[in-house]
Design an enzyme around this catalytic site. Structure first.
Site, PDB file in Angstrom:
ATOM      1  N   ARG A   1      45.388  -2.572  66.211  1.00  0.00           N
ATOM      2  CA  ARG A   1      45.523  -3.115  64.850  1.00  0.00           C
ATOM      3  C   ARG A   1      45.476  -4.649  64.875  1.00  0.00           C
ATOM      4  O   ARG A   1      44.883  -5.272  63.996  1.00  0.00           O
ATOM      5  CB  ARG A   1      46.821  -2.617  64.193  1.00  0.00           C
ATOM      6  CG  ARG A   1      46.895  -2.969  62.698  1.00  0.00           C
ATOM      7  CD  ARG A   1      48.057  -2.297  61.986  1.00  0.00           C
ATOM      8  NE  ARG A   1      49.348  -2.767  62.473  1.00  0.00           N
ATOM      9  CZ  ARG A   1      50.520  -2.293  62.045  1.00  0.00           C
ATOM     10  NH1 ARG A   1      50.564  -1.329  61.132  1.00  0.00           N
ATOM     11  NH2 ARG A   1      51.653  -2.756  62.528  1.00  0.00           N
TER      12      ARG A   1
ATOM     13  N   GLU B   1      53.576   0.143  48.595  1.00  0.00           N
ATOM     14  CA  GLU B   1      54.480   0.216  49.750  1.00  0.00           C
ATOM     15  C   GLU B   1      55.650  -0.723  49.494  1.00  0.00           C
ATOM     16  O   GLU B   1      55.682  -1.430  48.483  1.00  0.00           O
ATOM     17  CB  GLU B   1      53.741  -0.195  51.023  1.00  0.00           C
ATOM     18  CG  GLU B   1      53.218  -1.628  50.963  1.00  0.00           C
ATOM     19  CD  GLU B   1      52.460  -2.053  52.214  1.00  0.00           C
ATOM     20  OE1 GLU B   1      52.691  -1.474  53.281  1.00  0.00           O
ATOM     21  OE2 GLU B   1      51.652  -2.987  52.111  1.00  0.00           O
TER      22      GLU B   1
ATOM     23  N   LYS C   1      47.318  -7.505  58.997  1.00  0.00           N
ATOM     24  CA  LYS C   1      48.715  -7.927  59.200  1.00  0.00           C
ATOM     25  C   LYS C   1      48.668  -9.425  59.522  1.00  0.00           C
ATOM     26  O   LYS C   1      48.643  -9.834  60.685  1.00  0.00           O
ATOM     27  CB  LYS C   1      49.355  -7.109  60.317  1.00  0.00           C
ATOM     28  CG  LYS C   1      50.868  -7.108  60.264  1.00  0.00           C
ATOM     29  CD  LYS C   1      51.447  -5.973  61.075  1.00  0.00           C
ATOM     30  CE  LYS C   1      52.925  -6.133  61.327  1.00  0.00           C
ATOM     31  NZ  LYS C   1      53.770  -6.187  60.141  1.00  0.00           N
TER      32      LYS C   1
HETATM   33  N1  PMP Z   1      54.053  -2.382  55.296  1.00  0.00           N
HETATM   34  C1  PMP Z   1      54.234  -3.688  55.567  1.00  0.00           C
HETATM   35  C2  PMP Z   1      53.903  -4.673  54.513  1.00  0.00           C
HETATM   36  C3  PMP Z   1      54.724  -4.104  56.814  1.00  0.00           C
HETATM   37  O1  PMP Z   1      54.901  -5.395  57.077  1.00  0.00           O
HETATM   38  C4  PMP Z   1      55.047  -3.121  57.787  1.00  0.00           C
HETATM   39  C5  PMP Z   1      55.539  -3.529  59.144  1.00  0.00           C
HETATM   40  N2  PMP Z   1      56.790  -4.160  59.103  1.00  0.00           N
HETATM   41  C6  PMP Z   1      54.883  -1.769  57.449  1.00  0.00           C
HETATM   42  C7  PMP Z   1      54.363  -1.445  56.217  1.00  0.00           C
HETATM   43  C8  PMP Z   1      55.192  -0.695  58.440  1.00  0.00           C
HETATM   44  O2  PMP Z   1      54.214  -0.695  59.461  1.00  0.00           O
HETATM   45  P1  PMP Z   1      54.543  -0.236  60.938  1.00  0.00           P
HETATM   46  O3  PMP Z   1      54.984   1.177  60.870  1.00  0.00           O
HETATM   47  O4  PMP Z   1      53.246  -0.387  61.669  1.00  0.00           O
HETATM   48  O5  PMP Z   1      55.616  -1.129  61.441  1.00  0.00           O
END
Ligand code: PMP
Length: 287
Positions: free
Chosen positions: A52, A184, A151
């Protein structure tokens, strides 16, 4: 023992691990990152996180000056050098130092930083009783402006929503997308359960495709639960039987109240609790 930070190929005491004030990571939030858990010295889903990171970098035309294999090794070495058993890794790649302008052609030396440290978790009580959240008025970045799948080091959008949550006394806040659909939370993905079916917004809702989210969907399917990625609106959330969030730090955390509406019986639901246990086992390699 002082924390040792990996920066550009070297492990340095954290006081010496510094970046240039002309770095566009600082000046413009121009860069990418990952947050990764370490469970019993094992860096959890490292391959997925490294993938990622490189995809985020590609999307912003940032060339990471090392191979994914070398990055993987750097993470493992940093975790070992700091004696981390259970902790957290922050992987950061900045655009590098440049001029006081946006032109990336004037930047050089992207900084590759790996920090391995302890992690601050949500209090146990929130897992046992479930958390309350609100819907933020700040919407998720329009995907046509900046894809939420990147990200990036620019988290202002999420920070503004998080402030709204904090002001309301909540540890998380739900963000809608530009169409008013559920996207989210500020640092976690969202799931609901309705009539035994697990539902979550798809990547086209303008979300970060969480690695925990993907693992939980896989675990749910293996447990015989029907999983749907679909459009959800706030009404779906209000009338859900169960609600929970997923994320690297949060793992699986129940939500029992949103915008003053009690979810289900007001306690963590059975599917949420089951998936939380399955995820914990998976994270500890006991699957
Ligand atoms: N959404 C956002 C905006 C995030 O920053 C994160 C990670 N902190 C997540 C979802 C969750 O992603 P992951 O399971 O890969 O940590």
């Amino acid at each position: 023992m002082s924390v040792k930070v990996f920066i550009n190929g070297k492990l340095l005491p954290k006081e010496q691990a510094v970046v240039n004030v002309y770095d566009h990571g600082l000046l413009y939030g121009d860069g990418v990152f990952e947050g990764i858990r370490v469970y019993s010295k094992n860096v959890f889903l490292l391959k997925e996180h490294v993938e990622r990171l490189y995809e985020s970098a590609k999307a912003i035309r940032l060339e990471i000056p090392m191979t994914p294999e070398a990055m993987t090794k750097a993470v493992q070495e940093t975790v070992a050098a700091n004696g981390i058993v259970d902790g957290y890794v922050r992987l950061v790649v900045t655009r590098g130092a440049g001029a006081l302008g946006l032109d990336i052609r004037k930047t050089s030396d992207p900084q590759v930083i790996v920090i391995a440290d302890t992690i601050t978790l949500y209090p146990d009580e929130l897992y046992e009783k479930g958390m309350a959240i609100i819907t933020a008025s700040t919407i998720r970045n329009h995907p046509g402006a900046l894809s939420a799948r990147i990200k990036s080091l620019n988290y202002l959008n999420n920070i503004l929503a998080k402030i709204e949550g904090t002001d309301a006394g909540c540890a998380e806040a739900l963000m809608l997308n530009h169409k008013g659909e559920v996207a989210e939370c500020t640092g976690d993905n969202i799931f609901l359960v309705k009539n035994g079916v697990l539902k979550t917004p798809g990547p086209d809702a303008g979300i970060l495709e969480g690695i925990t989210r993907n693992a939980v969907m896989q675990l749910a399917r293996e447990a015989g639960i029907t999983v749907q990625e679909c459009t959800l609106i706030r009404h779906d959330v209000y009338v859900a039987d169960e609600l929970f969030l997923t994320g690297t730090a949060a793992e699986v955390i129940p939500v029992v109240k949103i915008d003053g509406r009690v979810i289900g019986a007001g306690t963590p639901g059975p599917i949420t609790q089951d998936l939380r246990q399955r995820f914990k086992k998976f994270a500890r390699g006991e699957k």
